[in-house]
Design a protein around this motif. Structure first.
Motif, PDB file in Angstrom:
ATOM      1  N   VAL A  40       0.850  -1.186   0.000  1.00 47.74           N
ATOM      2  CA  VAL A  40       0.000   0.000   0.000  1.00 47.74           C
ATOM      3  C   VAL A  40       0.887   1.239   0.000  1.00 47.74           C
ATOM      4  N   LYS A  41       0.638   2.126  -0.953  1.00 50.52           N
ATOM      5  CA  LYS A  41       1.377   3.387  -0.997  1.00 50.52           C
ATOM      6  C   LYS A  41       0.805   4.367   0.017  1.00 50.52           C
ATOM      7  N   HIS A  42       1.625   5.288   0.456  1.00 51.85           N
ATOM      8  CA  HIS A  42       1.202   6.418   1.277  1.00 51.85           C
ATOM      9  C   HIS A  42       0.708   5.994   2.658  1.00 51.85           C
ATOM     10  N   GLY A  43       1.381   5.031   3.267  1.00 50.05           N
ATOM     11  CA  GLY A  43       1.121   4.748   4.672  1.00 50.05           C
ATOM     12  C   GLY A  43       0.030   3.732   4.933  1.00 50.05           C
ATOM     13  N   PRO A  44      -0.302   3.541   6.226  1.00 53.80           N
ATOM     14  CA  PRO A  44      -1.269   2.525   6.632  1.00 53.80           C
ATOM     15  C   PRO A  44      -2.682   2.870   6.199  1.00 53.80           C
ATOM     16  N   ILE A  45      -3.554   1.856   6.246  1.00 57.46           N
ATOM     17  CA  ILE A  45      -4.958   2.069   5.920  1.00 57.46           C
ATOM     18  C   ILE A  45      -5.784   1.846   7.186  1.00 57.46           C
ATOM     19  N   ASP A  46      -7.029   2.325   7.179  1.00 58.60           N
ATOM     20  CA  ASP A  46      -7.857   2.149   8.368  1.00 58.60           C
ATOM     21  C   ASP A  46      -8.627   0.837   8.292  1.00 58.60           C
ATOM     22  N   VAL A  47      -9.196   0.445   9.430  1.00 58.17           N
ATOM     23  CA  VAL A  47      -9.842  -0.853   9.539  1.00 58.17           C
ATOM     24  C   VAL A  47     -11.049  -0.966   8.611  1.00 58.17           C
ATOM     25  N   GLU A  48     -11.832   0.098   8.489  1.00 54.40           N
ATOM     26  CA  GLU A  48     -13.031   0.056   7.652  1.00 54.40           C
ATOM     27  C   GLU A  48     -12.671  -0.209   6.191  1.00 54.40           C
ATOM     28  N   ASP A  49     -11.640   0.472   5.686  1.00 51.69           N
ATOM     29  CA  ASP A  49     -11.204   0.218   4.306  1.00 51.69           C
ATOM     30  C   ASP A  49     -10.687  -1.210   4.160  1.00 51.69           C
ATOM     31  N   PHE A  50      -9.946  -1.683   5.175  1.00 55.47           N
ATOM     32  CA  PHE A  50      -9.432  -3.050   5.087  1.00 55.47           C
ATOM     33  C   PHE A  50     -10.557  -4.079   5.059  1.00 55.47           C
ATOM     34  N   GLU A  51     -11.551  -3.904   5.929  1.00 55.26           N
ATOM     35  CA  GLU A  51     -12.644  -4.876   5.975  1.00 55.26           C
ATOM     36  C   GLU A  51     -13.386  -4.938   4.644  1.00 55.26           C
ATOM     37  N   GLU A  52     -13.554  -3.786   3.995  1.00 52.40           N
ATOM     38  CA  GLU A  52     -14.191  -3.783   2.675  1.00 52.40           C
ATOM     39  C   GLU A  52     -13.294  -4.485   1.656  1.00 52.40           C
ATOM     40  N   LEU A  53     -11.984  -4.250   1.737  1.00 51.17           N
ATOM     41  CA  LEU A  53     -11.047  -4.918   0.831  1.00 51.17           C
ATOM     42  C   LEU A  53     -11.088  -6.429   1.033  1.00 51.17           C
ATOM     43  N   ALA A  54     -11.124  -6.870   2.290  1.00 48.91           N
ATOM     44  CA  ALA A  54     -11.168  -8.302   2.578  1.00 48.91           C
ATOM     45  C   ALA A  54     -12.447  -8.936   2.054  1.00 48.91           C
ATOM     46  N   ARG A  55     -13.539  -8.199   2.081  1.00 45.12           N
ATOM     47  CA  ARG A  55     -14.820  -8.731   1.608  1.00 45.12           C
ATOM     48  C   ARG A  55     -14.811  -9.002   0.104  1.00 45.12           C
ATOM     49  N   VAL A  56     -14.058  -8.194  -0.663  1.00 45.76           N
ATOM     50  CA  VAL A  56     -14.073  -8.349  -2.120  1.00 45.76           C
ATOM     51  C   VAL A  56     -12.880  -9.142  -2.634  1.00 45.76           C
ATOM     52  N   ALA A  57     -12.039  -9.664  -1.750  1.00 48.61           N
ATOM     53  CA  ALA A  57     -10.857 -10.423  -2.171  1.00 48.61           C
ATOM     54  C   ALA A  57     -11.278 -11.706  -2.887  1.00 48.61           C
ATOM     55  N   PRO A  58     -10.485 -12.167  -3.854  1.00 41.49           N
ATOM     56  CA  PRO A  58     -10.783 -13.444  -4.510  1.00 41.49           C
ATOM     57  C   PRO A  58     -10.853 -14.586  -3.494  1.00 41.49           C
ATOM     58  N   GLU A  59     -11.567 -15.643  -3.833  1.00 41.69           N
ATOM     59  CA  GLU A  59     -11.748 -16.753  -2.907  1.00 41.69           C
ATOM     60  C   GLU A  59     -10.428 -17.390  -2.494  1.00 41.69           C
ATOM     61  N   THR A  60      -9.441 -17.323  -3.359  1.00 44.25           N
ATOM     62  CA  THR A  60      -8.145 -17.939  -3.067  1.00 44.25           C
ATOM     63  C   THR A  60      -7.244 -17.064  -2.212  1.00 44.25           C
ATOM     64  N   VAL A  61      -7.700 -15.854  -1.858  1.00 41.71           N
ATOM     65  CA  VAL A  61      -6.860 -14.898  -1.124  1.00 41.71           C
ATOM     66  C   VAL A  61      -7.488 -14.595   0.233  1.00 41.71           C
ATOM     67  N   THR A  62      -6.707 -14.803   1.311  1.00 39.13           N
ATOM     68  CA  THR A  62      -7.122 -14.431   2.660  1.00 39.13           C
ATOM     69  C   THR A  62      -6.254 -13.282   3.125  1.00 39.13           C
ATOM     70  N   LEU A  63      -6.887 -12.183   3.503  1.00 39.88           N
ATOM     71  CA  LEU A  63      -6.152 -10.978   3.888  1.00 39.88           C
ATOM     72  C   LEU A  63      -6.151 -10.795   5.404  1.00 39.88           C
ATOM     73  N   GLU A  64      -5.073 -10.203   5.916  1.00 39.31           N
ATOM     74  CA  GLU A  64      -4.966  -9.768   7.299  1.00 39.31           C
ATOM     75  C   GLU A  64      -4.467  -8.334   7.304  1.00 39.31           C
ATOM     76  N   LEU A  65      -4.680  -7.640   8.417  1.00 42.60           N
ATOM     77  CA  LEU A  65      -4.180  -6.277   8.587  1.00 42.60           C
ATOM     78  C   LEU A  65      -3.211  -6.286   9.752  1.00 42.60           C
ATOM     79  N   LEU A  66      -1.935  -6.081   9.451  1.00 39.62           N
ATOM     80  CA  LEU A  66      -0.884  -6.095  10.464  1.00 39.62           C
ATOM     81  C   LEU A  66      -0.162  -4.758  10.457  1.00 39.62           C
ATOM     82  N   ASN A  67      -0.172  -4.090  11.608  1.00 41.64           N
ATOM     83  CA  ASN A  67       0.532  -2.817  11.713  1.00 41.64           C
ATOM     84  C   ASN A  67       0.029  -1.815  10.677  1.00 41.64           C
ATOM     85  N   GLY A  68      -1.281  -1.855  10.398  1.00 44.77           N
ATOM     86  CA  GLY A  68      -1.876  -0.922   9.460  1.00 44.77           C
ATOM     87  C   GLY A  68      -1.652  -1.251   8.001  1.00 44.77           C
ATOM     88  N   LYS A  69      -1.036  -2.420   7.719  1.00 47.04           N
ATOM     89  CA  LYS A  69      -0.718  -2.783   6.341  1.00 47.04           C
ATOM     90  C   LYS A  69      -1.397  -4.113   5.998  1.00 47.04           C
TER      91      LYS A  69
END
Length: 225
Positions: A40-69
């Motif tokens: 991710v460019k320009h620093g960490p992201i917030d939890v709300e944006d991450f949760e939306e990103l995780a919801r639309v991730a492909p079925e083969t991809v599991t995302l986590e948010l560590l240290n804002g990244k």
């Protein structure tokens, strides 16, 4: 380690392109793909944006948010899955009132707004009932990670996740370290640090402290080395 596994990409370019295409507008110009890693460019992201990103991730991809990244959780191989099943059986036999949940999401607000999916999470049987995908860690007795054969295992499983779990006051963090054939028991969290850290070689008797109070005879882990 199997030759080449340490350099295996976290995700494919096709998965990244799908993820970037479906990402929320606030992230669409921030995501990058470099050497198989999601950045991710320009620093960490917030939890709300991450949760939306995780919801639309492909079925083969599991995302986590560590240290804002955001990070891609590695896919399990057969030995990894067998170790988790072995632990599930041990917990069921010794503490039938508890359950070890594979990859239940935890929202850890105390560690830089983290969203983590441990390989295993030990709680009372119905603790997660009625909670969202990213649940509160308050009732978690133990978090479990089994290292994957990838280049980020040291940073992820030995550095960042212990801090996150300690900040969340999870009493025990159990790490099955397949790179070193050891079982590492972390306990007594205080101010984001586990005060006790004890490694055991495969084959040792491992007594997990209260409130877990489970004894692991780890000879079986040699079969998965």
């Amino acid at each position: 380690m199997t030759p080449g596994t340490a350099d295996r990409p976290q995700m494919s370019i096709e998965d990244f392109e799908e993820l970037n295409r479906k990402a929320p507008e606030t992230l669409r110009n921030k995501l990058e793909f470099l050497n198989g890693r999601l950045l991710v460019k320009h620093g960490p992201i917030d939890v709300e944006d991450f949760e939306e990103l995780a919801r639309v991730a492909p079925e083969t991809v599991t995302l986590e948010l560590l240290n804002g990244k955001p990070a891609v959780k590695p896919m399990s191989d057969g030995d990894h899955g067998s170790i988790i099943m072995w632990l599930i059986r041990q917990c069921m036999m010794q503490r039938p009132e508890l359950a070890l949940h594979p990859e239940q999401g935890l929202r850890i607000d105390t560690y830089r707004k983290g969203c983590i999916k441990p390989d295993g999470t030990l709680t009372a049987i119905d603790y997660f009932a009625g909670q969202d995908e990213w649940a509160s860690p308050d009732g978690v007795l133990m978090a479990v990670e089994v290292t994957s054969k990838d280049r980020d295992a040291d940073r992820r499983d030995r550095q960042e996740k212990p801090r996150a779990y300690a900040y969340a006051d999870i009493p025990v963090y159990l790490l099955v370290d397949r790179d070193n054939d050891t079982v590492v028991v972390h306990s007594s969290p205080e101010n984001g640090v586990y005060q006790n850290r004890r490694p055991y070689h495969y084959g040792a008797t491992v007594r997990l402290p209260a409130p877990v109070t489970i004894t692991l005879e780890t000879e079986r882990l040699k079969d998965y080395a």
